[in-house]
Design an enzyme around this catalytic site. Structure first.
Site, short mmCIF file in Angstrom:
data_model
loop_
_atom_site.label_atom_id
_atom_site.label_comp_id
_atom_site.label_asym_id
_atom_site.label_seq_id
_atom_site.Cartn_x
_atom_site.Cartn_y
_atom_site.Cartn_z
NE ARG A 114 -2.28 -1.48 3.35
CZ ARG A 114 -2.54 -1.09 4.59
NH1 ARG A 114 -3.52 -0.25 4.84
NH2 ARG A 114 -1.82 -1.54 5.60
CG ASN A 129 -4.09 -4.73 3.06
OD1 ASN A 129 -3.49 -4.54 2.01
ND2 ASN A 129 -3.47 -4.72 4.24
#
Length: 76
Positions: free
Chosen positions: A21, A39
Site C-alpha cells: 500500500r 487491503n
C-alpha cells in the site's frame, strides 16, 4: 481541460504485509494521481485512482511488478 479518468485496480499474490500500500501511495503521489488503496479480506489489494489515463496506465504497470518484497500474481 484535463482528461480525468477513474480506475479500480485489484492486485493479487503476496501483496499484504510487504509494504504494497505504501508502494502504491508513493508512486501515485509521484505521478500526481489521487485516490486510495486498501487491503481486502481475500488477501488482495484494492486501489481506486483518478487522473490522466496515461498516468493511470503507468501506475498500473508499476503495480503489476510491485515492491521487491511482494510477489504479484495478477493485476486487473
Amino acid at each position: 481541460m484535463e482528461n480525468i479518468k477513474r480506475a479500480e485496480i485489484i492486485v493479487s499474490g503476496l501483496v499484504q504485509g510487504v509494504g504494497f500500500r505504501y508502494f502504491v501511495y508513493r508512486h501515485a503521489q509521484n505521478l500526481g494521481l489521487k485516490g486510495y488503496t486498501k487491503n481486502l479480506y481475500t488477501g488482495e489489494v484494492y486501489t481506486v485512482v483518478e487522473g490522466e489515463p496515461h498516468l493511470i496506465e503507468e501506475l498500473f504497470n508499476r503495480l503489476k511488478v510491485g515492491p521487491i518484497s511482494a510477489d504479484v500474481k495478477d493485476a486487473i
